[in-house]
Design a protein around this motif. Sequence first.
Motif, PDB file in Angstrom:
ATOM      1  N   HIS A  74       0.345  -0.886   0.073  1.00 20.02           N
ATOM      2  CA  HIS A  74       0.023  -0.061  -0.352  1.00 20.02           C
ATOM      3  C   HIS A  74       0.674   1.243  -0.361  1.00 20.02           C
ATOM      4  O   HIS A  74       0.699   2.031   0.603  1.00 20.02           O
TER       5      HIS A  74
ATOM      6  N   VAL B 184      -6.453  10.575  -3.281  1.00 25.42           N
ATOM      7  CA  VAL B 184      -7.782  10.265  -2.468  1.00 25.42           C
ATOM      8  C   VAL B 184      -7.107  11.048  -1.314  1.00 25.42           C
ATOM      9  O   VAL B 184      -6.158  11.011  -0.960  1.00 25.42           O
TER      10      VAL B 184
ATOM     11  N   LEU C 132      -8.606  -0.043  -2.019  1.00 27.73           N
ATOM     12  CA  LEU C 132      -9.691   0.902  -2.196  1.00 27.73           C
ATOM     13  C   LEU C 132     -10.251   0.747  -3.229  1.00 27.73           C
ATOM     14  O   LEU C 132     -11.701   1.562  -2.991  1.00 27.73           O
TER      15      LEU C 132
ATOM     16  N   PHE D 279     -16.718   3.286  -4.684  1.00 25.16           N
ATOM     17  CA  PHE D 279     -15.495   4.014  -5.054  1.00 25.16           C
ATOM     18  C   PHE D 279     -15.479   4.461  -6.102  1.00 25.16           C
ATOM     19  O   PHE D 279     -15.120   5.199  -6.941  1.00 25.16           O
TER      20      PHE D 279
ATOM     21  N   GLY E 289      -9.575   7.584   1.773  1.00 25.66           N
ATOM     22  CA  GLY E 289      -9.927   6.740   1.159  1.00 25.66           C
ATOM     23  C   GLY E 289     -10.877   6.451  -0.303  1.00 25.66           C
ATOM     24  O   GLY E 289     -12.224   5.625  -0.632  1.00 25.66           O
TER      25      GLY E 289
END
Length: 484
Positions: A125, A361, A323, A328, A364
């Motif tokens: 990440h 972003v 994500l 999203f 999130g």
Amino acid sequence: MSTGDDHATAAPDEAATLRALRVHRPDLTDAYTAALPAARAAILDRLHGALWRENLVDRRRLGGPEPALFQHHGTAVLDGVPHHHPARLAAAALNSPNTARLVRELDNSVANLALALADPHPDRHPATLVDAEQAIADGHPLHPCCRTRIGMDTLDVLRYAPEHRPVVQLAVVDVDPARWRTGGTPRPPRLPVHPWQLPRAVATGLVTDTGRRVPAHPLMSLRTLAFADDPAVHLKTAVEVQMTSAVRTLSPAAVHNGPLASALVARLAQRTDGLNLLRETTAATVVDDHGDPQRTLGAVWREAPPPHATVLPLAALPGRPDLLTPDFFTRLVDLLLPPLLTLLDAGVALEAHGQNTLVQVDNGRPVRIHYRDLGGLHVHAGRLAAAGLQMPPLIGALPTGDEDALRTKLLAAAFSTVLAHLVAALGGDQRLWDHVAATVRAAANRHDAHVILRRDWPLKATTAMRLADDPLEDRWCTIPNPLA
């Protein structure tokens, strides 16, 4: 390092890469050998799909249903015989004067992808843009030559490719002011040169190495780098290496157009909500005794995204299940498509693929789109005039009077590739496409909406291009429209 003429010949295959690793990086040999089956399967999937979509082989020879975009099979059947290696499949399936060239590129693509998989990114990440870009191991999601680095040997790939996370020492060369040509914000006649390109640059006799070195981090494109000591600026360099479909030099049109197109697109982006253009502030090249710009001696300085924001290319999202959720995706569509369709209506089609388009972003949630690299856009003078804007003096392929060509530029990148890849990563839920369709109806003009919603979508026929006598001429195929 490779010698000056290796750019025409260096293309290590699996065996040559393994020999180099045994001598220079024995710590990677076991992992490389273990990664080869996955690399072969990934490239094979891309090639198998291209053979179907681009009508390169009688489909009766392939058998079975057409492979779905972005699905993984790892095997292909030709004339009833299973194939597990893309280069061997290409050799058996294709009867073209340029088949041998493609086979060589596929062998190189497999070797470099296995090398990338053998040297994994330590952070699943990544927080910074550089880390996020360098964590993408497999390159273009549909191009079988997604990891070709024709001209680089294995050590070059380890030294310079982003997936191996090097710090690249850009060389600064002096240029005779009489040979220096710039657009945009003026810069003194000193050119940062990629170290792989340096011996070739000096050999021209047009520049002089100052001995100064500037550390930088390669981004997804390898020849585009983030300065280690100036996070606000990215630099695109000229490198005589073939990556996917082209040798990555800088054309006179790219140097001329960058700042001009930046001014136009930045002005249009102000009419949208959520789109930020990363402007090409300066472009520079060196001319020879005849006044001709040299494709191998140039650079483009570009704005970087905000250094303290969380920004990542859209190409990173399929590998980020932390994500990429349906929520999203719908928020991303709401943020991405209205600006792209507003610009299209005004006459500017951005080539919004996963490398050029980035999402910011926050907690999130996607909050802003950043767009970079204006070399591939199309601009329509008639639509610009109707939007109250004047066509800047662009040259080359950027201006077009063809509305279908204008739409194709956007559709093939943003819809056929990016959105299709994201929907596939989320399991292919048709409700996601329903949201895309609703957004198109709300944001596009009537005629563009009809085309986007009803016609089959274009996709670049990258394998057919590699087989063509002129591999740089755009060729297209189509895929079924999931909105129709």
